[in-house]
Design a protein around this motif. Structure first.
Motif, PDB file in Angstrom:
ATOM      1  N   HIS A  54      54.653  63.738  63.311  1.00 42.00           N
ATOM      2  CA  HIS A  54      53.765  64.164  64.870  1.00 42.00           C
ATOM      3  C   HIS A  54      52.443  64.119  64.310  1.00 42.00           C
ATOM      4  N   CYS A  55      51.399  64.268  65.421  1.00 41.39           N
ATOM      5  CA  CYS A  55      50.391  64.018  65.088  1.00 41.39           C
ATOM      6  C   CYS A  55      49.725  65.773  65.017  1.00 41.39           C
ATOM      7  N   ALA A  56      48.521  65.949  64.262  1.00 42.32           N
ATOM      8  CA  ALA A  56      48.304  67.289  63.873  1.00 42.32           C
ATOM      9  C   ALA A  56      47.490  67.822  64.870  1.00 42.32           C
ATOM     10  N   LEU A  57      46.683  66.922  65.852  1.00 43.63           N
ATOM     11  CA  LEU A  57      46.363  68.093  67.067  1.00 43.63           C
ATOM     12  C   LEU A  57      47.297  67.351  67.939  1.00 43.63           C
ATOM     13  N   CYS A  58      47.750  67.035  68.954  1.00 39.34           N
ATOM     14  CA  CYS A  58      47.860  66.161  69.971  1.00 39.34           C
ATOM     15  C   CYS A  58      49.979  66.470  70.577  1.00 39.34           C
ATOM     16  N   ASN A  59      50.505  66.221  69.000  1.00 34.74           N
ATOM     17  CA  ASN A  59      51.850  66.247  68.993  1.00 34.74           C
ATOM     18  C   ASN A  59      52.303  65.336  69.407  1.00 34.74           C
ATOM     19  N   THR A  60      51.575  64.046  69.341  1.00 34.54           N
ATOM     20  CA  THR A  60      52.746  62.424  70.196  1.00 34.54           C
ATOM     21  C   THR A  60      53.018  62.141  68.821  1.00 34.54           C
ATOM     22  N   PHE A  61      53.836  61.059  68.985  1.00 33.03           N
ATOM     23  CA  PHE A  61      53.974  60.276  67.366  1.00 33.03           C
ATOM     24  C   PHE A  61      52.651  59.085  67.195  1.00 33.03           C
ATOM     25  N   THR A  62      52.771  59.573  65.320  1.00 29.48           N
ATOM     26  CA  THR A  62      52.413  59.073  64.899  1.00 29.48           C
ATOM     27  C   THR A  62      52.851  58.657  63.395  1.00 29.48           C
ATOM     28  N   ARG A  78      36.527  66.613  76.685  1.00 30.85           N
ATOM     29  CA  ARG A  78      36.460  67.695  77.271  1.00 30.85           C
ATOM     30  C   ARG A  78      37.537  68.241  78.064  1.00 30.85           C
ATOM     31  N   LEU A  79      38.253  67.074  78.308  1.00 33.07           N
ATOM     32  CA  LEU A  79      39.599  66.766  78.857  1.00 33.07           C
ATOM     33  C   LEU A  79      41.121  66.967  78.242  1.00 33.07           C
ATOM     34  N   LEU A  80      41.722  67.848  78.632  1.00 33.22           N
ATOM     35  CA  LEU A  80      42.683  67.921  77.706  1.00 33.22           C
ATOM     36  C   LEU A  80      44.346  68.141  78.466  1.00 33.22           C
ATOM     37  N   CYS A  81      45.219  66.666  78.866  1.00 34.35           N
ATOM     38  CA  CYS A  81      46.469  66.212  79.806  1.00 34.35           C
ATOM     39  C   CYS A  81      47.302  66.530  79.088  1.00 34.35           C
ATOM     40  N   VAL A  82      48.045  67.810  79.744  1.00 34.44           N
ATOM     41  CA  VAL A  82      49.742  68.096  78.746  1.00 34.44           C
ATOM     42  C   VAL A  82      51.076  67.230  79.427  1.00 34.44           C
ATOM     43  N   VAL A  83      51.318  66.542  78.186  1.00 31.50           N
ATOM     44  CA  VAL A  83      52.323  65.935  79.709  1.00 31.50           C
ATOM     45  C   VAL A  83      53.819  66.087  78.674  1.00 31.50           C
ATOM     46  N   GLU A  84      55.049  65.785  78.699  1.00 35.28           N
ATOM     47  CA  GLU A  84      56.244  66.418  78.228  1.00 35.28           C
ATOM     48  C   GLU A  84      56.791  65.077  77.299  1.00 35.28           C
ATOM     49  N   THR A  85      56.331  63.732  77.491  1.00 31.25           N
ATOM     50  CA  THR A  85      56.428  63.211  76.296  1.00 31.25           C
ATOM     51  C   THR A  85      55.953  62.024  75.435  1.00 31.25           C
ATOM     52  N   PRO A  86      55.540  61.261  74.911  1.00 23.67           N
ATOM     53  CA  PRO A  86      54.801  60.291  74.225  1.00 23.67           C
ATOM     54  C   PRO A  86      55.248  58.738  75.648  1.00 23.67           C
ATOM     55  N   ALA A  87      56.780  59.242  75.739  1.00 25.35           N
ATOM     56  CA  ALA A  87      56.009  57.815  77.262  1.00 25.35           C
ATOM     57  C   ALA A  87      55.501  58.694  78.267  1.00 25.35           C
ATOM     58  N   ASP A  88      55.756  59.790  78.743  1.00 25.48           N
ATOM     59  CA  ASP A  88      55.061  60.104  79.732  1.00 25.48           C
ATOM     60  C   ASP A  88      53.328  59.923  79.449  1.00 25.48           C
ATOM     61  N   GLN A  89      52.558  59.870  78.046  1.00 27.27           N
ATOM     62  CA  GLN A  89      51.860  59.966  77.532  1.00 27.27           C
ATOM     63  C   GLN A  89      50.752  58.164  77.805  1.00 27.27           C
ATOM     64  N   LEU A  90      51.751  57.624  77.453  1.00 26.60           N
ATOM     65  CA  LEU A  90      51.682  56.152  78.074  1.00 26.60           C
ATOM     66  C   LEU A  90      51.733  55.797  79.269  1.00 26.60           C
ATOM     67  N   MET A  91      52.987  55.524  79.593  1.00 27.55           N
ATOM     68  CA  MET A  91      52.078  56.322  81.299  1.00 27.55           C
ATOM     69  C   MET A  91      51.220  56.125  82.152  1.00 27.55           C
ATOM     70  N   ILE A  92      50.572  57.217  81.325  1.00 31.61           N
ATOM     71  CA  ILE A  92      49.276  57.616  82.191  1.00 31.61           C
ATOM     72  C   ILE A  92      48.293  56.819  81.617  1.00 31.61           C
ATOM     73  N   GLU A  93      47.942  56.281  79.839  1.00 31.24           N
ATOM     74  CA  GLU A  93      47.439  55.148  79.620  1.00 31.24           C
ATOM     75  C   GLU A  93      47.539  54.189  80.220  1.00 31.24           C
ATOM     76  N   GLN A  94      47.970  53.805  80.686  1.00 28.86           N
ATOM     77  CA  GLN A  94      48.755  52.530  81.095  1.00 28.86           C
ATOM     78  C   GLN A  94      47.667  52.505  83.008  1.00 28.86           C
ATOM     79  N   THR A  95      47.816  53.293  83.002  1.00 26.56           N
ATOM     80  CA  THR A  95      46.962  52.586  84.299  1.00 26.56           C
ATOM     81  C   THR A  95      45.671  53.278  84.376  1.00 26.56           C
ATOM     82  N   LEU A  96      45.201  52.909  82.996  1.00 24.14           N
ATOM     83  CA  LEU A  96      43.669  53.142  82.375  1.00 24.14           C
ATOM     84  C   LEU A  96      42.551  53.960  83.422  1.00 24.14           C
ATOM     85  N   THR A  97      43.292  54.434  84.023  1.00 26.58           N
ATOM     86  CA  THR A  97      42.153  55.660  84.861  1.00 26.58           C
ATOM     87  C   THR A  97      41.478  57.039  83.899  1.00 26.58           C
TER      88      THR A  97
END
Length: 196
Positions: A54-62, A78-97
């Motif tokens: 787990h990442c020391a800061l965001c808890n994702t896999f690394t 300034r923005l912190l997005c809270v997701v349930e899983t690394p898969a959810d994080q990846l989906m948000i990243e793929q939106t490029l928004t």
């Protein structure tokens, strides 16, 4: 069945959505038709289990102490997005928004399953959100009963600490026709409508 084959079948059953018959078919396939693939799968699993944490800061896999996203100076701190899983994080990243940072809970609150705030790393989330840089926490948990309960709990706790909290909007899917959308989704879209 040999003990080794039985052990392989039981190991494959641990995967989500894999029942006894599917696990047995996979085991037979790997041993009968794709021993090279079986060996590759074995090495990949061994390497991942030993290298990924787990990442020391965001808890994702690394594989590093801090993941690439947390180390990227171009991200909006300034923005912190809270997701349930690394898969959810990846989906948000793929939106490029979204260009902010993340916190991955690695689950959601589920009292019936004995999963409480400590199990979703709540203390680590609060420390990250209250670092003095974060001005908005975006709750992007799933819209299941457990995800909604998690979002509500986190929202109350983070607001009590003086943080601005927002939630992903819900509504009619892009390209969706109202005739084919369920009533609950339409009702939520109506309640969450915005000015144009």
């Amino acid at each position: 069945m040999s003990k080794s084959l039985e052990f392989l079948t039981e190991a494959l059953r641990r995967l989500p959505g894999v029942g006894p018959k599917s696990a047995q078919r996979m085991a037979f396939h790997l041993l009968q038709h794709d021993r090279e693939g079986a060996d590759m799968l074995s090495r990949a699993l061994h390497q991942a289990v030993n290298a990924v944490h787990h990442c020391a800061l965001c808890n994702t896999f690394t594989e590093e102490d801090v993941c690439d996203m947390c180390g990227d100076e171009q991200r909006d701190r300034r923005l912190l997005c809270v997701v349930e899983t690394p898969a959810d994080q990846l989906m948000i990243e793929q939106t490029l928004t979204y260009k902010g940072l993340y916190f991955v809970l690695m689950g959601r609150l589920s009292p019936l399953d004995g999963i409480g705030p400590k199990d979703i790393h709540f203390d680590k989330l609060v420390a990250r959100a209250a670092d003095g840089l974060v001005t908005e926490v975006v709750l992007a948990t799933n819209f299941t009963n457990e995800g909604e309960a998690t979002a509500h709990y986190l929202s109350e706790m983070l607001k009590a600490r003086g943080l601005h909290v927002s939630r992903l909007a819900r509504g009619v899917p892009v390209g969706g026709e109202l005739e084919y959308v369920d009533a609950g989704t339409i009702a939520r879209a109506m309640l969450d409508r915005r000015t144009t």
